[in-house]
Motif scaffolding. Structure first.
Motif, PDB file in Angstrom:
ATOM      1  N   PRO A 119      49.811   9.315  70.415  1.00  0.00           N
ATOM      2  CA  PRO A 119      49.111  10.189  69.465  1.00  0.00           C
ATOM      3  C   PRO A 119      49.943  11.403  69.051  1.00  0.00           C
ATOM      4  O   PRO A 119      49.905  11.826  67.893  1.00  0.00           O
ATOM      5  CB  PRO A 119      47.861  10.624  70.249  1.00  0.00           C
ATOM      6  CG  PRO A 119      47.632   9.541  71.238  1.00  0.00           C
ATOM      7  CD  PRO A 119      48.995   9.093  71.631  1.00  0.00           C
ATOM      8  N   ILE A 120      50.707  11.956  70.004  1.00  0.00           N
ATOM      9  CA  ILE A 120      51.559  13.109  69.681  1.00  0.00           C
ATOM     10  C   ILE A 120      52.641  12.709  68.692  1.00  0.00           C
ATOM     11  O   ILE A 120      52.913  13.416  67.707  1.00  0.00           O
ATOM     12  CB  ILE A 120      52.194  13.681  70.972  1.00  0.00           C
ATOM     13  CG1 ILE A 120      51.089  14.247  71.879  1.00  0.00           C
ATOM     14  CG2 ILE A 120      53.210  14.769  70.641  1.00  0.00           C
ATOM     15  CD1 ILE A 120      51.578  14.690  73.235  1.00  0.00           C
ATOM     16  N   ILE A 121      53.245  11.545  68.935  1.00  0.00           N
ATOM     17  CA  ILE A 121      54.284  11.042  68.023  1.00  0.00           C
ATOM     18  C   ILE A 121      53.692  10.813  66.630  1.00  0.00           C
ATOM     19  O   ILE A 121      54.299  11.148  65.610  1.00  0.00           O
ATOM     20  CB  ILE A 121      54.899   9.734  68.565  1.00  0.00           C
ATOM     21  CG1 ILE A 121      55.683  10.030  69.851  1.00  0.00           C
ATOM     22  CG2 ILE A 121      55.811   9.084  67.524  1.00  0.00           C
ATOM     23  CD1 ILE A 121      56.183   8.791  70.559  1.00  0.00           C
ATOM     24  N   ALA A 122      52.463  10.265  66.595  1.00  0.00           N
ATOM     25  CA  ALA A 122      51.808   9.985  65.308  1.00  0.00           C
ATOM     26  C   ALA A 122      51.551  11.278  64.536  1.00  0.00           C
ATOM     27  O   ALA A 122      51.781  11.351  63.321  1.00  0.00           O
ATOM     28  CB  ALA A 122      50.497   9.240  65.540  1.00  0.00           C
ATOM     29  N   VAL A 123      51.075  12.314  65.254  1.00  0.00           N
ATOM     30  CA  VAL A 123      50.795  13.605  64.599  1.00  0.00           C
ATOM     31  C   VAL A 123      52.086  14.218  64.062  1.00  0.00           C
ATOM     32  O   VAL A 123      52.131  14.726  62.929  1.00  0.00           O
ATOM     33  CB  VAL A 123      50.106  14.569  65.582  1.00  0.00           C
ATOM     34  CG1 VAL A 123      50.043  15.978  65.000  1.00  0.00           C
ATOM     35  CG2 VAL A 123      48.707  14.075  65.910  1.00  0.00           C
ATOM     36  N   MET A 177      49.452   5.417  80.785  1.00  0.00           N
ATOM     37  CA  MET A 177      49.244   6.856  80.603  1.00  0.00           C
ATOM     38  C   MET A 177      50.199   7.416  79.558  1.00  0.00           C
ATOM     39  O   MET A 177      49.803   8.240  78.715  1.00  0.00           O
ATOM     40  CB  MET A 177      49.438   7.584  81.933  1.00  0.00           C
ATOM     41  CG  MET A 177      48.335   7.306  82.948  1.00  0.00           C
ATOM     42  SD  MET A 177      48.606   8.136  84.533  1.00  0.00           S
ATOM     43  CE  MET A 177      48.454   9.845  84.031  1.00  0.00           C
ATOM     44  N   LEU A 178      51.452   6.938  79.590  1.00  0.00           N
ATOM     45  CA  LEU A 178      52.422   7.398  78.601  1.00  0.00           C
ATOM     46  C   LEU A 178      52.001   6.985  77.199  1.00  0.00           C
ATOM     47  O   LEU A 178      52.072   7.771  76.253  1.00  0.00           O
ATOM     48  CB  LEU A 178      53.812   6.828  78.932  1.00  0.00           C
ATOM     49  CG  LEU A 178      54.524   7.463  80.141  1.00  0.00           C
ATOM     50  CD1 LEU A 178      55.796   6.683  80.470  1.00  0.00           C
ATOM     51  CD2 LEU A 178      54.863   8.921  79.859  1.00  0.00           C
ATOM     52  N   ILE A 179      51.553   5.739  77.080  1.00  0.00           N
ATOM     53  CA  ILE A 179      51.100   5.242  75.776  1.00  0.00           C
ATOM     54  C   ILE A 179      49.910   6.063  75.285  1.00  0.00           C
ATOM     55  O   ILE A 179      49.827   6.460  74.123  1.00  0.00           O
ATOM     56  CB  ILE A 179      50.734   3.743  75.866  1.00  0.00           C
ATOM     57  CG1 ILE A 179      52.002   2.908  76.085  1.00  0.00           C
ATOM     58  CG2 ILE A 179      49.995   3.284  74.605  1.00  0.00           C
ATOM     59  CD1 ILE A 179      51.729   1.447  76.369  1.00  0.00           C
ATOM     60  N   ARG A 225      53.673   1.203  88.074  1.00  0.00           N
ATOM     61  CA  ARG A 225      54.454   1.293  86.832  1.00  0.00           C
ATOM     62  C   ARG A 225      53.559   1.017  85.618  1.00  0.00           C
ATOM     63  O   ARG A 225      53.689   1.653  84.574  1.00  0.00           O
ATOM     64  CB  ARG A 225      55.612   0.303  86.863  1.00  0.00           C
ATOM     65  CG  ARG A 225      56.710   0.652  87.848  1.00  0.00           C
ATOM     66  CD  ARG A 225      57.939  -0.190  87.604  1.00  0.00           C
ATOM     67  NE  ARG A 225      58.921  -0.009  88.657  1.00  0.00           N
ATOM     68  CZ  ARG A 225      59.175  -0.881  89.627  1.00  0.00           C
ATOM     69  NH1 ARG A 225      58.486  -2.024  89.689  1.00  0.00           N
ATOM     70  NH2 ARG A 225      60.090  -0.636  90.551  1.00  0.00           N
ATOM     71  N   LEU A 226      52.646   0.035  85.771  1.00  0.00           N
ATOM     72  CA  LEU A 226      51.744  -0.314  84.671  1.00  0.00           C
ATOM     73  C   LEU A 226      50.822   0.855  84.329  1.00  0.00           C
ATOM     74  O   LEU A 226      50.600   1.170  83.153  1.00  0.00           O
ATOM     75  CB  LEU A 226      50.920  -1.549  85.048  1.00  0.00           C
ATOM     76  CG  LEU A 226      49.953  -2.083  83.970  1.00  0.00           C
ATOM     77  CD1 LEU A 226      50.721  -2.476  82.712  1.00  0.00           C
ATOM     78  CD2 LEU A 226      49.152  -3.256  84.504  1.00  0.00           C
ATOM     79  N   ILE A 227      50.284   1.499  85.373  1.00  0.00           N
ATOM     80  CA  ILE A 227      49.405   2.664  85.159  1.00  0.00           C
ATOM     81  C   ILE A 227      50.171   3.794  84.473  1.00  0.00           C
ATOM     82  O   ILE A 227      49.683   4.429  83.539  1.00  0.00           O
ATOM     83  CB  ILE A 227      48.813   3.145  86.494  1.00  0.00           C
ATOM     84  CG1 ILE A 227      47.822   2.104  87.037  1.00  0.00           C
ATOM     85  CG2 ILE A 227      48.106   4.494  86.327  1.00  0.00           C
ATOM     86  CD1 ILE A 227      47.352   2.372  88.451  1.00  0.00           C
TER      87      ILE A 227
END
Length: 205
Positions: free
Chosen positions: A32-36, A25-27, A19-21
């Protein structure tokens, strides 16, 4: 029974690691996509000073075989090849010109280990440049014949601005292409920072 408990604990630990991995990976991919998207929606652009004006597309500079340097010898048609070149263009080299030449020398010296990759070039119609050549022995001076010098200088014109009156520093790359110019009022520290970055990431020269 003990083995069953240990297997169960190991299984839970593996689940947590998995779950941590997945979360990492999601983060890594999603944020970055959300930021763009947010930058696009809000029309936000990073603030910062544009150090130089890019010449787009880069302009290949052509040297006439008729051009002569301050030593009275023909200028090589490959003069602007294989090295970066800081170029200054003027008619008579007056006080403004000499101040700019001094600035260019300081910029060149400040490049430290990159000094051999850069050359300084003065394009001028001033016939007597003995004093300039004496004070700036490593400066390449193109000053004859006047008509050919003027014709050559026109390759540095940007938009409606005449290079010979602009008091700008022009930068050409080791392929002999004019790529950027620096306005007369641009801080030498910013010019140095810009040139250093360009040379650092360049695979040529």
């Amino acid at each position: 029974m003990i083995n069953t408990a240990m297997d169960s604990t190991e299984y839970l630990n593996q689940q947590r690691r998995g779950r941590l991995i997945l979360l990492c990976m999601l983060i890594f991919f999603i944020i970055p996509i959300i930021a763009v998207i947010a930058m696009y929606k809000l029309d936000w652009r990073p603030k910062g000073e544009s150090v130089g004006e890019l010449v787009s597309p880069p302009r290949t500079l052509s040297i006439s075989q008729a051009l002569i340097n301050s030593n009275g010898t023909k200028v090589s048609t490959s003069l602007l090849k294989d090295k970066w070149s800081m170029v200054y263009v003027t008619t008579d080299c007056d006080l403004q010109c000499k101040n700019k030449l001094h600035q260019m020398r300081q910029l060149h010296v400040s490049l430290y280990k990159e000094i051999p990759r850069m050359q300084r070039v003065l394009i001028t119609t001033t016939p007597d440049v003995a004093d300039i050549a004496r004070n700036y022995p490593e400066l390449l001076i193109i000053n004859q014949p006047a008509d050919d010098v003027i014709a050559f200088s026109q390759q540095f014109n940007i938009d409606n601005e005449t290079a010979i009156n602009a008091n700008r520093i022009y930068l050409s790359d080791p392929l002999g292409q004019l790529i950027i110019s620096y306005h007369a009022s641009t801080s030498p520290a910013l010019v140095r920072k810009d040139i250093t970055r360009l040379m650092k990431y360049s695979w040529t020269g």
